[in-house]
Design an enzyme around this catalytic site. Structure first.
Site, PDB file in Angstrom:
ATOM      1  CE  LYS A  13      -2.078  -0.840   3.898  1.00  0.00           C
ATOM      2  NZ  LYS A  13      -1.443  -2.324   4.389  1.00  0.00           N
ATOM      3  NE  ARG A  88      -3.565  -1.328  10.630  1.00  0.00           N
ATOM      4  CZ  ARG A  88      -2.560  -0.805  10.025  1.00  0.00           C
ATOM      5  NH1 ARG A  88      -2.758   0.222   9.219  1.00  0.00           N
ATOM      6  NH2 ARG A  88      -1.489  -1.571  10.345  1.00  0.00           N
ATOM      7  NE  ARG A 127       7.736  -3.639   5.654  1.00  0.00           N
ATOM      8  CZ  ARG A 127       6.449  -3.219   5.997  1.00  0.00           C
ATOM      9  NH1 ARG A 127       5.858  -2.792   4.972  1.00  0.00           N
ATOM     10  NH2 ARG A 127       5.791  -3.037   7.139  1.00  0.00           N
ATOM     11  NE  ARG A 154       7.207  -1.047  10.553  1.00  0.00           N
ATOM     12  CZ  ARG A 154       5.908  -0.802   9.826  1.00  0.00           C
ATOM     13  NH1 ARG A 154       5.970  -0.220   8.777  1.00  0.00           N
ATOM     14  NH2 ARG A 154       4.704  -1.357  10.449  1.00  0.00           N
ATOM     15  NE  ARG A 165       2.706  -5.152  11.802  1.00  0.00           N
ATOM     16  CZ  ARG A 165       3.327  -4.719  10.616  1.00  0.00           C
ATOM     17  NH1 ARG A 165       4.767  -5.610  10.497  1.00  0.00           N
ATOM     18  NH2 ARG A 165       3.104  -3.947   9.562  1.00  0.00           N
TER      19      ARG A 165
HETATM   20  P1  AMP Z   1       1.607   0.219   9.643  1.00  0.00           P
HETATM   21  O1  AMP Z   1       2.835   0.991   9.405  1.00  0.00           O
HETATM   22  O2  AMP Z   1       0.533   0.601   8.744  1.00  0.00           O
HETATM   23  O3  AMP Z   1       1.693  -1.432   9.457  1.00  0.00           O
HETATM   24  O4  AMP Z   1       1.175   0.340  11.115  1.00  0.00           O
HETATM   25  C1  AMP Z   1       2.116   0.074  12.031  1.00  0.00           C
HETATM   26  C2  AMP Z   1       1.411  -0.189  13.509  1.00  0.00           C
HETATM   27  O5  AMP Z   1       0.913   1.181  13.832  1.00  0.00           O
HETATM   28  C3  AMP Z   1       0.002  -1.029  13.434  1.00  0.00           C
HETATM   29  O6  AMP Z   1       0.689  -2.349  13.730  1.00  0.00           O
HETATM   30  C4  AMP Z   1      -0.596  -0.455  14.597  1.00  0.00           C
HETATM   31  O7  AMP Z   1       0.060  -0.725  15.944  1.00  0.00           O
HETATM   32  C5  AMP Z   1      -0.590   1.109  14.431  1.00  0.00           C
HETATM   33  N1  AMP Z   1      -1.377   1.772  13.625  1.00  0.00           N
HETATM   34  C6  AMP Z   1      -1.260   2.238  12.154  1.00  0.00           C
HETATM   35  N2  AMP Z   1      -2.446   2.554  11.676  1.00  0.00           N
HETATM   36  C7  AMP Z   1      -3.425   2.446  12.806  1.00  0.00           C
HETATM   37  C8  AMP Z   1      -4.836   2.353  12.650  1.00  0.00           C
HETATM   38  N3  AMP Z   1      -5.517   3.152  11.680  1.00  0.00           N
HETATM   39  N4  AMP Z   1      -5.449   2.051  13.657  1.00  0.00           N
HETATM   40  C9  AMP Z   1      -4.639   1.864  14.853  1.00  0.00           C
HETATM   41  N5  AMP Z   1      -3.470   1.418  14.921  1.00  0.00           N
HETATM   42  C10 AMP Z   1      -2.661   1.704  13.788  1.00  0.00           C
END
Ligand code: AMP
Length: 208
Positions: A13, A88, A127, A154, A165
């Site tokens: 994404k 989410r 990654r 990360r 996740r």
């Molecule tokens: P991402 O980079 O989108 O994979 O997000 C990394 C982490 O940030 C996720 O595993 C969540 O802990 C938190 N996070 C990101 N976006 C959201 C969201 N919309 N709602 C809740 N937690 C989020």
């Protein structure tokens, strides 16, 4: 162009969003990037969010919703936005609809970047991400090709957190596919291909 990107973590994404932003001058609103910046800055939000992120859990809705509302109101989001990693869950999706309606705006599309779970696990565990700009690449890249920042793995891309996740995605986020299908704005691209081919389909699906 007001778009939501859907898809499991690691579906690509962010990569597709970066291309759209570069070509169409819309705002890239990645809640993951915003939260990681808050953690790095050790702000109140960052301190509150960190333990959820480290565990691969969702950060509480209200924290993320406030963050997104602020970004949607910013100047650069007035021409359009790509939401990446938000919503989410259904609460966030319904709140987004309500907030946009209050601003006299609406979503033009929800685009699912579809990638099978087994491919996702491989991708996430290999990654590497740029500490400065969020660019992602494979495990051999140590210097960011985009901004020369340091590439790192990360914490939540480590095997013990990846599974959680993906479980969180299946349980909370995947129902949004039906939510947006019901609204008649769902679009789907096969994300298990070369980035350029995926991007060609993304543009076609969005009518760009
Ligand atoms: P991402 O980079 O989108 O994979 O997000 C990394 C982490 O940030 C996720 O595993 C969540 O802990 C938190 N996070 C990101 N976006 C959201 C969201 N919309 N709602 C809740 N937690 C989020």
């Amino acid at each position: 162009m007001n778009i939501v990107l859907l898809g499991a973590p690691g579906a690509g994404k962010g990569t597709q969003a970066q291309r759209l932003v570069a070509d169409y001058c819309v705002a890239h609103i990645s809640t993951g990037d915003l939260l990681r910046a808050a953690v790095k800055a050790q702000s109140e939000l960052g301190v509150a969010a960190k333990k959820y992120m480290d565990a691969g859990e969702l950060v509480p809705d209200q924290l993320v919703i406030d963050l997104v509302k602020e970004r949607l109101a910013a100047d650069d989001a007035q021409k359009g936005f790509i939401l990446d990693g938000f919503p989410r869950n259904t609460t966030q999706a319904v709140t987004l609809d309500t907030e946009l309606a209050a601003m006299g705006r609406e979503l033009d599309g929800a685009l699912l970047v579809d990638v099978p779970a087994e491919v996702i696990i491989d991708r996430l565990s290999s990654r590497r991400t740029c500490r400065d700009c969020g660019y992602t690449a494979g495990p051999d890249t140590t210097v960011c090709p985009s901004c020369a920042g340091e590439m790192y793995q990360r914490d939540d891309d480590k095997p013990e957190t990846i599974k959680n996740r993906l479980d969180v995605y299946e349980k909370n986020t995947s129902p949004l596919v039906e939510y947006y299908r019901g609204q008649g704005i769902l679009k789907v691209v096969d994300g298990n291909r070369d980035i350029d081919l995926v991007y060609t389909d993304v543009k076609a699906e969005l009518g760009l």
